[in-house]
Scaffold this motif. Structure first.
Motif, PDB file in Angstrom:
ATOM      1  N   LYS A  45       0.828  -1.212   0.000  1.00  0.00           N
ATOM      2  CA  LYS A  45       0.000   0.000   0.000  1.00  0.00           C
ATOM      3  C   LYS A  45       0.859   1.257   0.000  1.00  0.00           C
ATOM      4  CE  LYS A  45      -4.310  -1.693   1.895  1.00  0.00           C
ATOM      5  NZ  LYS A  45      -5.303  -1.655   2.970  1.00  0.00           N
ATOM      6  N   HIS A  47       3.248   1.751  -1.712  1.00  0.00           N
ATOM      7  CA  HIS A  47       3.624   2.020  -3.100  1.00  0.00           C
ATOM      8  C   HIS A  47       2.400   2.219  -3.994  1.00  0.00           C
ATOM      9  CE1 HIS A  47       8.024   1.492  -2.781  1.00  0.00           C
ATOM     10  NE2 HIS A  47       7.690   0.827  -1.700  1.00  0.00           N
ATOM     11  N   GLY A  48       1.322   2.675  -3.402  1.00  0.00           N
ATOM     12  CA  GLY A  48       0.169   3.100  -4.196  1.00  0.00           C
ATOM     13  C   GLY A  48      -0.608   1.979  -4.867  1.00  0.00           C
ATOM     14  N   ARG A 108      -1.588  -0.574 -11.010  1.00  0.00           N
ATOM     15  CA  ARG A 108      -0.651  -1.207 -10.093  1.00  0.00           C
ATOM     16  C   ARG A 108      -1.448  -1.898  -9.004  1.00  0.00           C
ATOM     17  NH1 ARG A 108       3.723   2.420  -7.734  1.00  0.00           N
ATOM     18  NH2 ARG A 108       3.979   3.049  -9.893  1.00  0.00           N
ATOM     19  N   GLU A 141       7.986   6.203 -16.581  1.00  0.00           N
ATOM     20  CA  GLU A 141       9.374   6.586 -16.782  1.00  0.00           C
ATOM     21  C   GLU A 141      10.170   5.332 -17.137  1.00  0.00           C
ATOM     22  OE1 GLU A 141       7.659   6.946 -14.008  1.00  0.00           O
ATOM     23  OE2 GLU A 141       7.234   9.098 -13.981  1.00  0.00           O
ATOM     24  N   GLU A 148      11.261   0.435  -9.048  1.00  0.00           N
ATOM     25  CA  GLU A 148      10.364   0.423  -7.890  1.00  0.00           C
ATOM     26  C   GLU A 148      10.091  -1.002  -7.417  1.00  0.00           C
ATOM     27  OE1 GLU A 148       7.000   3.011  -8.164  1.00  0.00           O
ATOM     28  OE2 GLU A 148       6.232   2.453  -6.186  1.00  0.00           O
TER      29      GLU A 148
ATOM     30  N   THR B 357      -2.387   6.398  -0.943  1.00  0.00           N
ATOM     31  CA  THR B 357      -1.208   7.239  -1.182  1.00  0.00           C
ATOM     32  C   THR B 357      -1.358   8.611  -0.526  1.00  0.00           C
ATOM     33  OG1 THR B 357      -0.935   6.095  -3.270  1.00  0.00           O
ATOM     34  CG2 THR B 357       0.320   8.131  -2.970  1.00  0.00           C
ATOM     35  N   GLU B 388       3.906   7.977  -4.199  1.00  0.00           N
ATOM     36  CA  GLU B 388       4.139   7.654  -5.606  1.00  0.00           C
ATOM     37  C   GLU B 388       4.937   8.804  -6.213  1.00  0.00           C
ATOM     38  OE1 GLU B 388       0.494   6.331  -7.710  1.00  0.00           O
ATOM     39  OE2 GLU B 388      -0.425   6.208  -5.738  1.00  0.00           O
ATOM     40  N   TYR B 389       5.466   8.593  -7.407  1.00  0.00           N
ATOM     41  CA  TYR B 389       6.218   9.677  -8.044  1.00  0.00           C
ATOM     42  C   TYR B 389       5.869   9.771  -9.516  1.00  0.00           C
ATOM     43  CZ  TYR B 389       9.308   6.233 -10.184  1.00  0.00           C
ATOM     44  OH  TYR B 389       9.790   5.194 -10.927  1.00  0.00           O
ATOM     45  N   VAL B 390       6.075  10.967 -10.070  1.00  0.00           N
ATOM     46  CA  VAL B 390       5.930  11.183 -11.509  1.00  0.00           C
ATOM     47  C   VAL B 390       7.112  12.027 -11.961  1.00  0.00           C
ATOM     48  CG1 VAL B 390       4.545  12.220 -13.350  1.00  0.00           C
ATOM     49  CG2 VAL B 390       3.416  11.161 -11.399  1.00  0.00           C
ATOM     50  N   ARG B 401      -2.655  13.753 -11.931  1.00  0.00           N
ATOM     51  CA  ARG B 401      -2.418  12.491 -11.231  1.00  0.00           C
ATOM     52  C   ARG B 401      -2.810  12.602  -9.752  1.00  0.00           C
ATOM     53  NH1 ARG B 401       1.676   8.665 -11.863  1.00  0.00           N
ATOM     54  NH2 ARG B 401       1.699   7.196 -10.120  1.00  0.00           N
TER      55      ARG B 401
END
Lengths: 451, 451
Positions: A45, A47-48, A108, A141, A148, B357, B388-390, B401
């Motif tokens: 969780k 990690h989304g 995800r 990306e 990840e 998140t 999380e990342y973007v 997002r």
């Protein structure tokens, strides 16, 4: 009275067993499992991820052709009319089927569920076991999801606290390039890979024999493979050696592409401070047919065998639909984790409590006192306290029950207490008893339990 | 780059489907399921239960002869060598097999797991669905476990908050006595019970027709049954009517025994303050062959259909071993509960967040910035924050997002911020942005998230 009511007709059959290769889990063992699942869920969780729950069986055609040689281990359901189904072999193919069926372009998810393999149970392998999977599907990306997933794997193994481990890592395209460079014909790539995959259990001489005698490679080609697959070491160090001027990998399209991927990945892993857990290992091949990019496997350094594995599979989702959705995932083989956790708990002389009961209501009296027990224990339950009750004239029965289940508090109620309008609260550890008003006992207990 | 690396060989197959009668669950739907499971587990643990996990399939002989007419719905595994197995039909028989196999004389367990029925899926029924079971095996206070199981059922339905319901309750021995009194031959008891069980969906005239024309009762016997089974009402009221002087139930051993049981049970339920949820109903018969005592079924008063059911089965465990261990249990049909919870959530205009998140790390830059993202997001993960990342040059992509996933906080990092050694923390709801030192941002976020 109950016994008198039982019908006298009792069928006595031979002592029943369960199916070999399956297990029941209860009590202390379940407590460890619940603890592990809760740690794993928390990491996922973080990690989304959202949970996905798919059926235990899939249409047979969904599973066909995804597992290479392992397909023979798939459990089929009997044909009882209707479509043909099989029990899931892993959680990756059902995930891919779900993403395709729902036309998703990114998702995800995590899934903690049992999978089924008609394997030989005598090897200490099970036919039903849990897997904990995390997968990322979609365009992100470059090498971002790969990074990840490996980070997640290290978080899982660190937080489960099961001892030292290393993550062996390789790239399917680097393997393909290597085989091409060595002169292996493309139609033998998968078959030779499955030989290479045995190097963690066999010597190169044994594997060479298989490649030459069973799979028809010539001896020089096998030796050339041998000189590559012995390469393993710290990721950035080995990578820069493989990229040195004149390296045959740089002239090969497939392996060049893999080395570029790995450069980005190792940079991210270094910045994430988990690269020290990773070993770049050219002998890692992994069996399943669906991998297309980075592949990896975590092994305990004290214990033999794989704890977790995964990789990139960019073509699998496309097989179930019209859209190609790249994906990467990791699968934790939780059974080994449980074994290690149980061993550690034994070593540390800890035991888990099988129940969470906080209060034992002890009614000192005969069976006619059930209605009193019902009244008092319901007050505890209604106040959300975890409680059990016993009605018995024998005090030893009460105290044994509390000690056996390690219940910390007792509420003692006999005729004397009822007359006086009180109950006795007993702390099992200190053995101190206190009298409190009947009307206040729930509140008094609550204060002692949640100070 | 990833796309360039993908093998050009792509298999296009027809759009895959899953097996009918099964379902996938994800996102918002899973969030509701997780909430329900957590409430249910909490109630079960409050009553001193430990979890039990049994295999999804059992030896075929274990399931045979336990389900009466419903046996035809059992899913068999294909014969691929080895013993013959079937998917579990419920969680009661595996529990009984476990208790007998391990020679237990007392055990209270809960189990939340899927069961499998080869039913017609077109009726809105599923072939794979969850059940949540609580069972108590062993010798306890007379009617004590029966009382506790019904109390648990009311706690479950109250805390799941799915609207009004009633628990219909009857006793197998009372039914048997009634049939004896009416003149039904013993070999027809089970078959006539299954007719009576249809009274919640059919008129008595329809059921009578079946009893007379298909099952060979004479019309007077059927009418006598009819006069009994229309009896339903508040438990203590109806019980005292059935026990009035001259009642034929008092002269019949089986029904006399049942009325004595029910007297103790109703007293306990009254003291537990949940008797108002119970309706004593002589038409309740329940299908399964293994019940021997109290039987019950909870139905929603707004919605049609059974939500939960259970009863006492004193002979089942003995079928698997040599020891007779009495037992009583309840099974919650959680699928209907989910449907009701989903409907309520819609009505209340609430939606669950599919992920938890807390922070979106926004790296404003091109793909080469993955290593910066890896560094910063790993700091968040290592601090146990859900992140999380973007990485993208387009700010709109970041904010979209965050909004889509309802992530409450953003960390914005562009070239300017990096030069100044800061990051920007943005609260999505208030849209307020703050600059904080790069070295302090995790701590700053943590404070805002756990004030």
């Amino acid at each position: 009275m109950i016994m008198a009511c039982i019908q006298s007709f009792v069928v006595i059959l031979p002592y029943y067993s369960k199916y070999q290769g399956t297990r029941d889990f209860a009590k202390e063992q379940m407590a460890i499992r619940e603890k592990a699942f809760s740690i794993i869920t928390e990491v996922f969780k973080r990690h989304g991820a959202t949970a996905l729950d798919t059926p235990a069986f899939e249409l047979r055609e969904t599973l066909m052709g995804k597992y290479g040689e392992d397909s023979k281990l798939i459990y089929d359901l009997a044909d009882q009319g209707g479509e043909l189904c099989s029990l899931r072999y892993d959680l990756t193919v059902p995930f891919a089927r779900y993403v395709a069926m729902n036309g998703l372009t990114s998702f995800r998810r995590y899934q903690i569920a049992k999978v089924y393999r008609r394997d030989n149970p005598s090897k200490g392998r099970y036919r039903e076991f849990y897997q904990c999977d995390f997968d990322i599907a979609g365009q992100y990306e470059e090498m971002g999801p790969d990074f990840e997933i490996i980070k997640i794997l290290t978080e899982l193994l660190d937080e489960l606290d099961i001892g030292d481990y290393e993550v062996k890592l390789n790239h399917r395209k680097l393997l393909d390039g290597m085989l091409e460079i060595c002169g292996v014909p493309p139609e033998k790539f998968r078959s030779i890979c499955s030989s290479i995959d045995k190097l963690d259990k066999q010597t190169f001489e044994q594997v060479k024999k298989e490649m030459v005698e069973e799979k028809g490679l010539n001896s020089e080609t096998a030796d050339r493979i041998g000189s590559f697959v012995k390469e393993r070491g710290p990721p950035k160090e080995l990578l820069s050696r493989l990229k040195q001027k004149g390296s045959s990998f740089l002239d090969n399209a497939s392996s060049k592409c893999a080395l570029d991927d790995l450069e980005i990945l190792f940079e991210a892993l270094q910045n994430s401070k988990c690269i020290n857990k990773v070993v770049f290992d050219l002998s890692l091949a992994r069996g399943l047919d669906y991998y297309t990019g980075v592949i990896f496997e975590a092994v305990g350094t004290m214990q033999v065998g794989s704890i977790a594995a995964g990789g990139r599979y960019d073509n699998l989702i496309g097989m179930f639909g019209t859209k190609q959705v790249p994906a990467v995932g990791v699968s934790l083989g939780i059974e080994r984790v449980f074994t290690m956790m149980e061993q550690l708990q034994k070593d540390r002389n800890q035991t888990a409590r099988p129940t969470e009961t906080q209060v034992l209501l002890s009614i000192l009296g005969d069976k006619r006192k059930l209605c009193l027990a019902a009244e008092l224990v319901s007050e505890l339950w209604n106040a959300r306290l975890k409680a059990e009750y016993v009605v018995s004239t024998r005090f030893s029965k009460h105290i044994d029950r509390a000690r056996e289940s390690r219940i910390p508090w007792m509420v003692l109620v006999g005729d004397k207490e009822m007359e006086k309008g009180i109950v006795k609260i007993k702390n099992i550890e200190t053995t101190i008893e206190e009298e409190v008003p009947r009307t206040m006992f729930v509140e008094e207990l609550r204060q002692r339990l949640n100070p």
